[in-house]
Write an enzyme that holds these catalytic residues in place. Structure first.
Site, PDB file in Angstrom:
ATOM      1  N   GLU A 118      46.401  -0.861 -30.186  1.00 40.06           N
ATOM      2  CA  GLU A 118      46.901  -0.155 -31.369  1.00 40.06           C
ATOM      3  C   GLU A 118      48.202   0.558 -31.018  1.00 40.06           C
ATOM      4  OE1 GLU A 118      43.720   2.277 -32.833  1.00 40.06           O
ATOM      5  OE2 GLU A 118      42.468   0.565 -33.376  1.00 40.06           O
ATOM      6  N   HIS A 233      48.853   8.530 -41.673  1.00 43.25           N
ATOM      7  CA  HIS A 233      48.663   7.132 -41.292  1.00 43.25           C
ATOM      8  C   HIS A 233      49.618   6.277 -42.116  1.00 43.25           C
ATOM      9  CE1 HIS A 233      46.790   3.370 -40.185  1.00 43.25           C
ATOM     10  NE2 HIS A 233      45.956   4.003 -39.381  1.00 43.25           N
ATOM     11  N   ARG A 279      52.419   6.581 -34.559  1.00 42.61           N
ATOM     12  CA  ARG A 279      52.206   6.685 -36.001  1.00 42.61           C
ATOM     13  C   ARG A 279      53.271   7.503 -36.714  1.00 42.61           C
ATOM     14  NH1 ARG A 279      45.609   7.414 -36.262  1.00 42.61           N
ATOM     15  NH2 ARG A 279      45.142   5.205 -35.916  1.00 42.61           N
ATOM     16  N   HIS A 338      46.024  11.831 -42.731  1.00 41.54           N
ATOM     17  CA  HIS A 338      44.947  11.136 -42.020  1.00 41.54           C
ATOM     18  C   HIS A 338      44.246  11.999 -40.990  1.00 41.54           C
ATOM     19  CE1 HIS A 338      42.749   7.760 -40.388  1.00 41.54           C
ATOM     20  NE2 HIS A 338      43.277   7.933 -39.190  1.00 41.54           N
ATOM     21  N   ARG A 373      48.810  12.527 -32.561  1.00 46.71           N
ATOM     22  CA  ARG A 373      47.650  11.903 -31.924  1.00 46.71           C
ATOM     23  C   ARG A 373      47.897  10.431 -31.636  1.00 46.71           C
ATOM     24  NH1 ARG A 373      43.162   8.947 -33.752  1.00 46.71           N
ATOM     25  NH2 ARG A 373      43.654   9.300 -35.959  1.00 46.71           N
TER      26      ARG A 373
END
Length: 519
Positions: A118, A233, A279, A338, A373
């Protein structure tokens, strides 16, 4: 609510029944634990919605140190290296613990864990279950174990309204249970209430996730940290639903590409990792395309194609419910609130600054995530800190000075979809969203502050309190760092490379106003 308050002796009270709360309760055995769930068990918790997996250095080409490097690189320079080291080293053991508990992770033909990749990760290290239903599978196993544990009492539809503190000592939790007030007296309270994405009009979280734990801790006097860092997100399904279904980052991990209306890739040349950039980078790119009047799509046709329904059944179901076939057509996406990197400031064992209060999961600010994060580190953080704080509570003697408290009642807290709440959510989207500036933040503080002052108590009052604190922290941080993007301060400021706590948010000239906010 009745004026009568019943009292129950609880030992340890865990507020929240997501992954962090249940894992903590199980680890505390054989100590008696009461778990308060605001909804029916397994419902209304972000944990069960988690499509992404758990990051852990389980591959032959991987190592916890490499996982730590990626975590720090994504964190905008303010992650705590000691916390990062502890969490990434513990990650493979957490996977083993979940397997022993009965969690059915995805495996390859040889029976080895299937590892995905990811955004922000330089290795394949994401462990999934049921393709894109990892959170639901882990919740299934934890709930089964908790229901079978004789040391755990599960209380459904119990909404925590106050952490009771007298003379600086924590006494317990007042909760509303079926219209009646109950004081759960406790030697220790663990907040595991989740995040605050529901404060935003566009969110991937349950709409009930509005920072209740942060409000409880603030009113009790615990220090908060990193409130300005909200992660958006970049690929929520843009079909007009509230909340917005998530399109897991693992789709881009399989090679899917973000494209504009003309089918051109939007991340080309913006970052070395392109569509797998952290992100915050991807969310801003999608946001800016949409602000310019275009739409953005996630095109998985070439990379995943006919295998999409098998690999991503949850995303497939959401797409098909909206009349979209991800095998044959690009998926419309937009950023959505998110994850909150901030919350209750805790130490390496999950202790807050209020003796007797611990926090775990998204409500806690551990220092792991810094300003942004890394994907699939959230479930990991909850599991690691559940173990650490449970062991810490076991080693903490009961407070001999605790005495019978005098409970004070507050009004009930229900799901609030009033015009005032919708106004608050819209203001957070437009002024405290993906991109921010001083004028918008001041407008948000004034508008949300007026809502807070006119709210009697309950859901709106707590939501407005938390929203105002987030906006205040965002105004205070005059730079761009990680998930916090100030268009009027587009660069990172070296002097600001540190964490902000609630005390830092209240400089002398605004002390009285902020003191009022948290009183």
């Amino acid at each position: 609510m009745s004026d009568d308050v019943s009292t129950r002796r609880a030992g340890v009270v865990v507020v929240g029944a997501g992954i962090g709360g249940l894992a903590t309760a199980l680890r505390l055995a054989p100590m008696p634990v009461t778990v308060l769930s605001a909804a029916f068990l397994g419902e209304g918790v972000a944990s069960a919605w988690a499509q992404g997996g758990i990051a852990a250095a389980c591959g032959d080409d991987d190592h916890p140190g490499l996982h730590a490097d990626d975590t720090i690189a994504a964190a905008g320079g303010i992650a705590d290296p000691a916390i990062v080291d502890v969490v990434t080293r513990a990650a493979p053991g957490c996977i083993d613990d979940l397997v022993a508990l009965g969690v059915r992770f995805d495996r390859d033909a040889a029976g080895r864990l299937r590892l995905g990749r990811e955004g922000g990760h330089h290795r394949h290290r994401i462990v999934h279950a049921a393709g894109d239903a990892t959170g639901g599978e882990i919740m299934r196993a934890l709930l089964a174990a908790a229901r079978a544990a004789p040391s755990i009492t599960l209380v459904e539809a119990a909404i925590a309204e106050e952490i009771l503190v007298e003379d600086g000592r924590l006494q317990g939790v007042i909760a509303r249970c079926g219209g009646s007030a109950v004081l759960f007296t406790a030697d220790a309270v663990v907040l595991a209430t989740g995040g605050l994405g529901g404060l935003y009009r566009h969110t991937s979280n349950p709409v009930t996730a509005r920072g209740r734990g942060v409000a409880l801790a603030a009113r009790a006097g615990a220090v908060l940290a990193d409130l300005e860092f909200v992660q958006f997100h970049p690929t929520a399904l843009d079909i007009g639903r509230d909340p917005m279904p998530l399109v897991t980052e693992a789709v881009r991990g399989e090679g899917a590409v973000l494209v504009d209306d003309a089918g051109l890739p939007i991340m080309s040349g913006l970052h070395p990792l392109a569509d797998l950039a952290p992100r915050d980078v991807v969310a801003r790119a999608v946001w800016r395309k949409r602000q310019a009047g275009g739409r953005v799509y996630l095109d998985a046709r070439a990379a995943v194609g006919a295998a999409f329904p098998e690999r991503f059944p949850t995303v497939t179901a959401a797409c098909r419910a909206a009349g979209i076939d991800p095998v044959a057509a690009p998926i419309p996406v937009a950023p959505a609130a998110h994850y909150h990197m901030g919350g209750v400031a805790v130490d390496i064992d999950g202790r807050s600054t209020l003796p007797g209060l611990w926090a775990v999961g998204e409500v806690a600010a551990t220092g792991l995530h810094g300003a942004n994060r890394l994907a699939s580190n959230s479930l990991l953080e909850a599991l690691v800190f559940a173990n650490r704080l449970a062991d810490d509570i076991k080693g903490t003697p009961p407070d001999a000075a605790r005495r019978a408290p005098r409970p004070r009642l507050t009004l009930g807290m229900d799901v609030d979809e009033s015009a005032a709440m919708l106004r608050l959510r819209h203001r957070m989207d437009t002024c405290v969203g993906v991109e921010r500036d001083a004028s918008g933040l001041r407008l948000a503080i004034d508008d949300i502050g007026s809502l807070r002052r006119t709210a009697a108590s309950g859901t709106l009052a707590d939501a407005a309190l938390v929203a105002e604190l987030v906006a205040t922290a965002a105004l205070r941080r005059c730079e761009t760092r990680g998930g916090h993007c100030r268009v009027d301060h587009p660069d990172a400021a070296p002097a600001a490379r540190s964490r902000l706590t609630l005390r830092d948010i209240a400089p002398a000239k605004t002390k009285d106003r902020v003191k009022e906010v948290v009183s």
